[in-house]
Design an enzyme around this catalytic site. Structure first.
Site, PDB file in Angstrom:
ATOM      1  N   GLU A  38      -4.299   2.459   0.749  1.00  0.00           N
ATOM      2  CA  GLU A  38      -4.862   1.134   0.428  1.00  0.00           C
ATOM      3  C   GLU A  38      -5.485   0.548   1.714  1.00  0.00           C
ATOM      4  O   GLU A  38      -4.972   0.776   2.808  1.00  0.00           O
ATOM      5  CB  GLU A  38      -3.688   0.251  -0.036  1.00  0.00           C
ATOM      6  N   LYS A 109      -7.114  -4.147  -7.633  1.00  0.00           N
ATOM      7  CA  LYS A 109      -5.652  -4.247  -7.738  1.00  0.00           C
ATOM      8  C   LYS A 109      -5.228  -5.373  -8.678  1.00  0.00           C
ATOM      9  O   LYS A 109      -5.598  -6.536  -8.490  1.00  0.00           O
ATOM     10  CB  LYS A 109      -5.073  -4.467  -6.339  1.00  0.00           C
ATOM     11  N   CYS A 143      -0.739   0.417  -4.764  1.00  0.00           N
ATOM     12  CA  CYS A 143       0.503  -0.034  -4.144  1.00  0.00           C
ATOM     13  C   CYS A 143       1.433  -0.786  -5.098  1.00  0.00           C
ATOM     14  O   CYS A 143       2.014  -0.201  -5.981  1.00  0.00           O
ATOM     15  CB  CYS A 143       0.174  -0.852  -2.899  1.00  0.00           C
TER      16      CYS A 143
HETATM   17  C1  ACM Z   1       1.548  -3.697  -1.243  1.00  0.00           C
HETATM   18  O1  ACM Z   1       1.240  -3.857  -2.431  1.00  0.00           O
HETATM   19  N1  ACM Z   1       0.626  -3.440  -0.334  1.00  0.00           N
HETATM   20  C2  ACM Z   1       2.936  -3.784  -0.808  1.00  0.00           C
END
Ligand code: ACM
Length: 263
Positions: A38, A109, A143
């Site tokens: 990420e 995300k 993530c």
């Molecule tokens: C995250 O979602 N970077 C912990």
């Protein structure tokens, strides 16, 4: 097919260094699909929106996209990488799938983690499945999406055989949780995490490394340590993910009873 994860410590706001490092690590790699962490071109611990704007790129444009699409083409591989995305005056924590022929697909995300909510808009793309190579189905999540079983489930129900999972993991549970995501959905997953510690404006964050490639039983096929830089690659048969059999009378998908689930 061969699938891979790349793990390293991006330097905060140092895109030149980060791209050079990624290029080095990808240089001689022979794989069909590689997942990068990420926000791999920018670092993570932003203190102001200006910092994010200074490194953000529009989807399908910008230095990171051009560098990695050149590598995807030259190495004949599919690349999934996380980056800060600029769209108008909005910022998203996104990842991009680039195919060797230059086609690209973006995922924003869905579940923002902690201080990411200060800078990024929540993703609006939803969970989609894309075909690579000879109709191999892959999905993307980023993530903290791991915390929500609905993310991996949605991808798996949409036909994903491999979940590509760029990460900057901070909490200690994801690597274990992803084994369950694979087991309950009978899919492969590639979690590409970063390593190192970032300190910015009094905010200090350490990342947990331990990138891993998991099979459809939730078993670790390959992994990296908490502080190792490098890549891992395994050969898989993606068709194993089409088999949802649990016992002779049970199928992980056909036995679902959605009429009793309140979601
Ligand atoms: C995250 O979602 N970077 C912990």
């Amino acid at each position: 097919m061969k699938i891979s994860a790349l793990q390293f410590a991006p330097r905060f706001l140092d895109k030149n260094y980060n791209l050079r490092k990624i290029k080095q690590l990808l240089d001689k790699l022979k794989t069909d699909l590689i997942v990068l962490p990420e926000l791999c071109n920018s670092g993570y611990v932003f203190a102001t929106p200006e910092e994010v704007f200074s490194v953000a790129e529009e989807a399908g444009k910008g230095e990171t996209y051009f560098t990695l699409s050149e590598i995807a083409n030259r190495n004949n591989c599919n690349i999934v990488y996380g980056y800060p995305e600029l769209d108008g005056n909005k910022l998203f924590n996104s990842c991009m799938l680039i195919m060797p022929d230059g086609k690209f697909y973006n995922y924003r995300k869905t579940h923002l983690f902690n201080r990411e909510k200060l800078f990024f808009s929540p993703g609006d793309t939803g969970f989609q499945v894309f075909s690579i190579l000879d109709n191999i189905k892959i999905g993307m999540m980023i993530c903290f999406d791991w915390q929500f079983p609905e993310a991996a489930r949605t991808l798996a129900l949409a036909g994903a055989q491999i979940i590509c999972h760029p990460a900057n993991l901070v909490l200690p549970w994801c690597q274990q949780a992803m084994k369950i995501r694979c087991l309950e959905n009978r899919v492969f997953a590639v979690t590409a995490n970063r390593i190192g510690t970032e300190l910015n404006a009094g905010e200090k964050v350490s990342f947990t490394g331990q990138s891993q490639i998991l099979n459809t039983k939730g078993e670790v096929l390959s992994s990296l340590s908490v502080n190792e830089e490098g890549t891992i690659t395994v050969e898989i048969n993606s068709e194993e993910a089409n088999d949802k059999t649990v016992t002779e009378r049970n199928d992980a998908f056909k036995d679902r009873r959605p009429e009793f689930y309140k979601l």
